[in-house]
Write a protein that holds these residues in place. Structure first.
Motif, mmCIF file in Angstrom:
data_model
loop_
_atom_site.group_PDB
_atom_site.id
_atom_site.type_symbol
_atom_site.label_atom_id
_atom_site.label_comp_id
_atom_site.label_asym_id
_atom_site.label_seq_id
_atom_site.Cartn_x
_atom_site.Cartn_y
_atom_site.Cartn_z
ATOM 1 N N GLU A 149 33.926 43.151 40.833
ATOM 2 C CA GLU A 149 33.781 43.600 42.217
ATOM 3 C C GLU A 149 34.790 44.698 42.549
ATOM 4 O OE1 GLU A 149 34.010 40.037 44.566
ATOM 5 O OE2 GLU A 149 32.096 39.302 43.814
ATOM 6 N N GLY A 150 34.996 45.624 41.622
ATOM 7 C CA GLY A 150 35.874 46.764 41.826
ATOM 8 C C GLY A 150 37.341 46.521 41.562
ATOM 9 N N ALA A 151 37.742 45.281 41.325
ATOM 10 C CA ALA A 151 39.151 44.959 41.062
ATOM 11 C C ALA A 151 39.376 44.775 39.563
ATOM 12 C CB ALA A 151 39.552 43.683 41.791
ATOM 13 N N LEU A 152 40.549 45.177 39.090
ATOM 14 C CA LEU A 152 40.949 44.942 37.712
ATOM 15 C C LEU A 152 41.621 43.574 37.653
ATOM 16 C CD1 LEU A 152 41.447 45.749 34.764
ATOM 17 C CD2 LEU A 152 43.535 46.908 35.532
ATOM 18 N N MET A 153 41.043 42.689 36.859
ATOM 19 C CA MET A 153 41.614 41.356 36.701
ATOM 20 C C MET A 153 41.951 41.170 35.227
ATOM 21 S SD MET A 153 39.054 39.350 39.253
ATOM 22 C CE MET A 153 40.011 37.862 39.335
ATOM 23 N N TYR A 154 43.044 40.472 34.967
ATOM 24 C CA TYR A 154 43.391 40.218 33.574
ATOM 25 C C TYR A 154 44.108 38.890 33.445
ATOM 26 C CZ TYR A 154 48.295 41.402 34.373
ATOM 27 O OH TYR A 154 49.579 41.415 34.826
ATOM 28 N N ALA A 155 44.117 38.385 32.209
ATOM 29 C CA ALA A 155 44.862 37.175 31.862
ATOM 30 C C ALA A 155 45.473 37.396 30.489
ATOM 31 C CB ALA A 155 43.940 35.965 31.839
ATOM 32 N N ILE A 156 46.729 36.983 30.342
ATOM 33 C CA ILE A 156 47.432 37.066 29.066
ATOM 34 C C ILE A 156 47.859 35.661 28.686
ATOM 35 C CG2 ILE A 156 49.419 37.991 27.825
ATOM 36 C CD1 ILE A 156 49.405 40.355 29.813
ATOM 37 N N ASP A 157 47.442 35.217 27.495
ATOM 38 C CA ASP A 157 47.848 33.927 26.950
ATOM 39 C C ASP A 157 48.723 34.184 25.735
ATOM 40 O OD1 ASP A 157 46.193 32.833 28.857
ATOM 41 O OD2 ASP A 157 44.618 32.247 27.450
ATOM 42 N N ARG A 158 49.831 33.444 25.635
ATOM 43 C CA ARG A 158 50.756 33.615 24.515
ATOM 44 C C ARG A 158 51.014 32.276 23.843
ATOM 45 N NH1 ARG A 158 54.406 38.093 27.356
ATOM 46 N NH2 ARG A 158 53.453 39.847 26.299
ATOM 47 N N ALA A 159 51.342 32.346 22.539
ATOM 48 C CA ALA A 159 51.725 31.161 21.777
ATOM 49 C C ALA A 159 53.014 31.452 21.037
ATOM 50 C CB ALA A 159 50.630 30.801 20.774
#
Length: 177
Positions: A149-159
């Motif tokens: 919907e026009g927004a930049l969304m992100y998720a970062i997962d780390r181990a």
């Protein structure tokens, strides 16, 4: 002699100005621009809110330059101070394959490989990680980016070395330019 603050070949965040956009960039073109917003992070100091500014720019060649700045926020949205910075390059390879190189102020150097899942979403997994002695112990990272919907969304997962992937950062950013 020219002004030292002006570069002879400027980066641009607008496809309507500056150099022609390389056809190689089609897989990442929706990212082009400046984005600003807030997110949530988990870390050694506990969960906290952060503000963020991201810039994806190009100079006519087949990659996007990437720059990110974050700042820590209190629960009520007050700015506490700077947090981390990242810079790097998004390098499309073919129609759907993407490489991402990132270096951070935390002492991490990350090289990702991944794919454009759709024309507006990308999934990348770490291929090579290098770190300074005092950097966080990171053994694997997955980054998901999408424009919703026009927004930049992100998720970062780390181990960590002996830990499973866990959520580390996520944000919703609005295009400001």
């Amino acid at each position: 002699m020219s002004d030292a603050t002006e570069l002879p070949v400027p980066d641009t965040v607008d496809v309507r100005s500056g150099p022609e956009v390389s056809e190689e960039l089609l897989a990442v073109l929706p990212l082009l621009g400046e984005w600003h917003g807030e997110g949530q992070a988990a870390g050694a100091e506990g969960d906290h809110r952060f503000g963020q500014w991201i810039r994806f720019s190009h100079d006519g060649r087949g990659f996007l330059a990437y720059e990110s700045r974050t700042w820590r926020l209190t629960d009520d949205g007050r700015i506490v101070g700077p947090q981390s910075r990242e810079s790097g390059f998004w390098r499309p390879r073919g129609r759907d394959d993407v490489e991402l190189l990132v270096v951070s102020s935390d002492g991490l150097l990350e090289l990702y490989v991944g794919r454009a899942r759709t024309t507006t979403s990308w999934e990348l997994s770490s291929d090579v990680l290098a770190r300074t002695p005092d950097a966080p112990d990171v053994a694997r990272v997955v980054r998901l980016y999408g424009i919703v919907e026009g927004a930049l969304m992100y998720a970062i997962d780390r181990a960590g070395a002996d830990e499973p992937l866990r959520p580390t950062m996520s944000a919703r950013l609005e295009r400001i330019r």
